[in-house]
Design a protein around this motif. Structure first.
Motif, PDB file in Angstrom:
ATOM      1  N   ALA A 402       0.842  -1.204   0.000  1.00  0.00           N
ATOM      2  CA  ALA A 402       0.000   0.000   0.000  1.00  0.00           C
ATOM      3  C   ALA A 402       0.876   1.253   0.000  1.00  0.00           C
ATOM      4  O   ALA A 402       0.543   2.261  -0.635  1.00  0.00           O
ATOM      5  N   GLY A 403       2.024   1.170   0.701  1.00  0.00           N
ATOM      6  CA  GLY A 403       2.950   2.304   0.739  1.00  0.00           C
ATOM      7  C   GLY A 403       3.479   2.624  -0.651  1.00  0.00           C
ATOM      8  O   GLY A 403       3.660   3.798  -0.998  1.00  0.00           O
ATOM      9  N   PHE A 406       0.795   4.363  -2.514  1.00  0.00           N
ATOM     10  CA  PHE A 406       0.736   5.746  -2.006  1.00  0.00           C
ATOM     11  C   PHE A 406       1.803   6.597  -2.693  1.00  0.00           C
ATOM     12  O   PHE A 406       1.519   7.674  -3.217  1.00  0.00           O
ATOM     13  N   GLN A 407       3.036   6.094  -2.701  1.00  0.00           N
ATOM     14  CA  GLN A 407       4.146   6.887  -3.233  1.00  0.00           C
ATOM     15  C   GLN A 407       3.990   7.143  -4.727  1.00  0.00           C
ATOM     16  O   GLN A 407       4.215   8.261  -5.202  1.00  0.00           O
ATOM     17  N   TYR A 410       1.366   9.688  -5.205  1.00  0.00           N
ATOM     18  CA  TYR A 410       1.926  10.990  -4.784  1.00  0.00           C
ATOM     19  C   TYR A 410       2.788  11.561  -5.910  1.00  0.00           C
ATOM     20  O   TYR A 410       2.650  12.739  -6.284  1.00  0.00           O
ATOM     21  N   MET A 415      -2.557  12.913  -3.457  1.00  0.00           N
ATOM     22  CA  MET A 415      -2.398  12.423  -2.079  1.00  0.00           C
ATOM     23  C   MET A 415      -3.557  11.484  -1.769  1.00  0.00           C
ATOM     24  O   MET A 415      -4.724  11.876  -1.877  1.00  0.00           O
ATOM     25  N   VAL A 416      -3.243  10.217  -1.415  1.00  0.00           N
ATOM     26  CA  VAL A 416      -4.289   9.287  -0.977  1.00  0.00           C
ATOM     27  C   VAL A 416      -3.962   8.869   0.451  1.00  0.00           C
ATOM     28  O   VAL A 416      -2.869   9.137   0.948  1.00  0.00           O
ATOM     29  N   ARG A 417      -4.890   8.187   1.101  1.00  0.00           N
ATOM     30  CA  ARG A 417      -4.629   7.748   2.470  1.00  0.00           C
ATOM     31  C   ARG A 417      -4.538   6.232   2.499  1.00  0.00           C
ATOM     32  O   ARG A 417      -5.376   5.537   1.911  1.00  0.00           O
ATOM     33  N   VAL A 418      -3.528   5.753   3.207  1.00  0.00           N
ATOM     34  CA  VAL A 418      -3.392   4.314   3.390  1.00  0.00           C
ATOM     35  C   VAL A 418      -3.819   3.987   4.808  1.00  0.00           C
ATOM     36  O   VAL A 418      -3.373   4.612   5.765  1.00  0.00           O
ATOM     37  N   ILE A 423      -6.820   1.693   0.503  1.00  0.00           N
ATOM     38  CA  ILE A 423      -6.534   3.031  -0.021  1.00  0.00           C
ATOM     39  C   ILE A 423      -7.860   3.782   0.115  1.00  0.00           C
ATOM     40  O   ILE A 423      -8.867   3.383  -0.486  1.00  0.00           O
TER      41      ILE A 423
END
Ligand SMILES: Cc1ncc(COP(=O)(O)O)c(C=O)c1O
Length: 452
Positions: A402-403, A406-407, A410, A415-418, A423
């Protein structure tokens, strides 16, 4: 202001971040956000990003809401603080309470108790529920029921009704007398049931069973989010919340709607309870009440509950709870301006339209990318994509997956939230169609870069 080299060097060195391991933050320092405009934010390296997180589900009107900024600045000049503890009040909080009574008239919520945020609102609602029963002579009604997967903030009362071990285990023992019902979460549940209507019936049966087991006359309240948010965006089947309301009524149990995320338009309706046609006894609100610009919250109370307190002559109706910042005039001024803008812009309608667009886009991503095991949403601007390393077994992917998504998102300007394997997308309610399309495109790119 300190220069960017200083800020980068000191990042996470002398502060602990909520919901994060301090060592992890020091090893991989968080993104430094320095500015915001519309639905976008800018980081310290001058990258502009669409904020698909909406601050933290709270910046519903975006970062450039001038009327709210102006109201805050004017109020700071006029009266920067005065307490509303017994004996004093302030002009702005009176005006706000009148507006909230009108805003929540369809739910019959006519009284407000002001707080400094969501966790505070939950704590107050839990306390008022017990007190309500005590005033009525049912002092034995002290227990709380809630949903697994639910999130109700991090105070000890709220954590005790929380349904996620991550927010509980390290802080146990929590408050006794709290019992949890399976969540109406079709992707994973103990009934192995994927049909939302059938699953709703199973969860309702489990609720009835727990009430019979505990004894209805020991239970003060049932607390639930109309759509579970932090637990991974879990919209229950439409039958669920009305059935909970009926059961609570039948057993004299108060229904607390935790609408810290869902109130003020996020679901496409003005409240999550209204979305399901339910009138709760108490409603916890915060976050978008001030567009995130000032820490503030309001617990709304219906007429029937209010009457029990207001008609009490024994003294047990006196409220022994409150915060220094309850009814803060700057927060109240922000909330007045925010409510006016929220209604003027009819952000609930845009939330419904853009929410449908994001949900459809996320479903199309699932058809393309094996890593996505489930997509949830379809009720306003609350969408989640749950990742899995194996669609058949629904195995959790390794922690770094998930990281990486995210990256990559980005780097593509979003910008998303994990949160765990999810997600989560909860952008401002003023999101444009073009921005919604860019969020999906950035995720498409992120999943393509990180195939299973
Ligand atoms: C449903 C719900 N309740 C309570 C809270 C806690 O609010 P706060 O973080 O403002 O204390 C949150 C925060 O996300 C929430 O989503």
């Amino acid at each position: 202001m300190k220069d960017s080299n200083f800020l980068k060097a000191q990042n996470a060195k002398h502060l602990w971040h909520p919901m994060a391991h301090p060592a992890e933050m020091q090893a991989k320092p968080p993104a430094i956000i320095t500015a915001g405009e519309g639905s976008k934010i800018r980081d310290i390296n001058d990258n502009m990003l669409i904020d698909a997180v909406g601050g933290l589900w709270n910046v519903n009107l975006g970062y450039s809401c001038e009327p709210v900024k102006q109201a805050i600045s004017d109020q700071l000049q006029e009266l920067p603080y005065y307490s509303i503890f017994r004996g004093t009040t302030n002009d702005k909080v009176i005006e706000l309470s009148d507006m909230l009574k009108d805003f929540f008239a369809p739910e019959g919520l006519s009284r407000a108790f002001f707080t400094s945020g969501g966790s505070d609102s939950v704590e107050i609602a839990l306390r008022l529920a017990r007190q309500y029963h005590k005033i009525r002579g049912e002092a034995g009604r002290v227990k709380y029921l809630s949903l697994k997967k639910g999130y109700h903030g991090t105070h000890t009362g709220g954590a005790s009704v929380n349904g996620n071990a991550n927010f509980r285990t390290q802080y146990e023992p929590l408050m006794p007398g709290c019992y949890h019902i399976p969540a109406p979460y079709p992707y994973r549940n103990p009934f192995n049931e994927t049909d939302p209507a059938k699953l709703s019936a199973h969860c309702i049966a489990a609720l009835e069973d727990e009430i019979a087991f505990q004894g209805a006359n020991t239970i003060a309240a049932f607390i639930m989010e109309p759509i579970l948010g932090a637990g991974g965006v879990i919209p229950p089947h439409e039958s669920f919340m009305p059935a909970v309301r009926e059961i609570c009524d039948r057993h004299g149990i108060l229904l607390i709607a935790d609408e810290v995320i869902t109130a003020y338009g996020r679901t496409g309706s003005w409240s999550g309870s209204r979305h399901w046609g339910v009138a709760p006894d108490l409603m916890c609100t915060a976050k978008a009440i001030t567009n995130g610009y000032f820490p503030f919250g309001a617990v709304m109370i219906n007429d029937a509950v209010a009457e029990v307190f207001e008609k009490d002559t024994s003294g047990t109706g006196a409220i022994g709870s409150g915060y220094t910042y309850s009814g803060h005039p700057v927060g109240a001024a922000a909330a007045i301006a925010c409510l006016k803008e929220t209604e003027r812009l009819k952000v609930n309608e845009n939330a419904a339209a853009r929410g449908a667009q994001l949900f459809k886009g996320a479903q199309e991503l699932m058809a393309k990318h094996e890593l996505i095991g489930d997509v949830r949403g379809g009720h306003g601007l609350m969408t989640a994509l749950e990742l899995t390393s194996d669609r058949t077994t629904k195995a959790m992917p390794s922690k770094d997956v998930a990281g990486k998504i995210f990256q990559a998102a980005y780097d593509a300007g979003v910008m998303v939230r994990v949160s765990g394997p999810n997600i989560i997308l909860s952008p401002p309610l003023i999101l444009t169609s073009d921005e919604a399309g860019k969020i999906i495109a950035a995720l498409d790119h992120a999943f393509a870069e990180n195939p299973l």
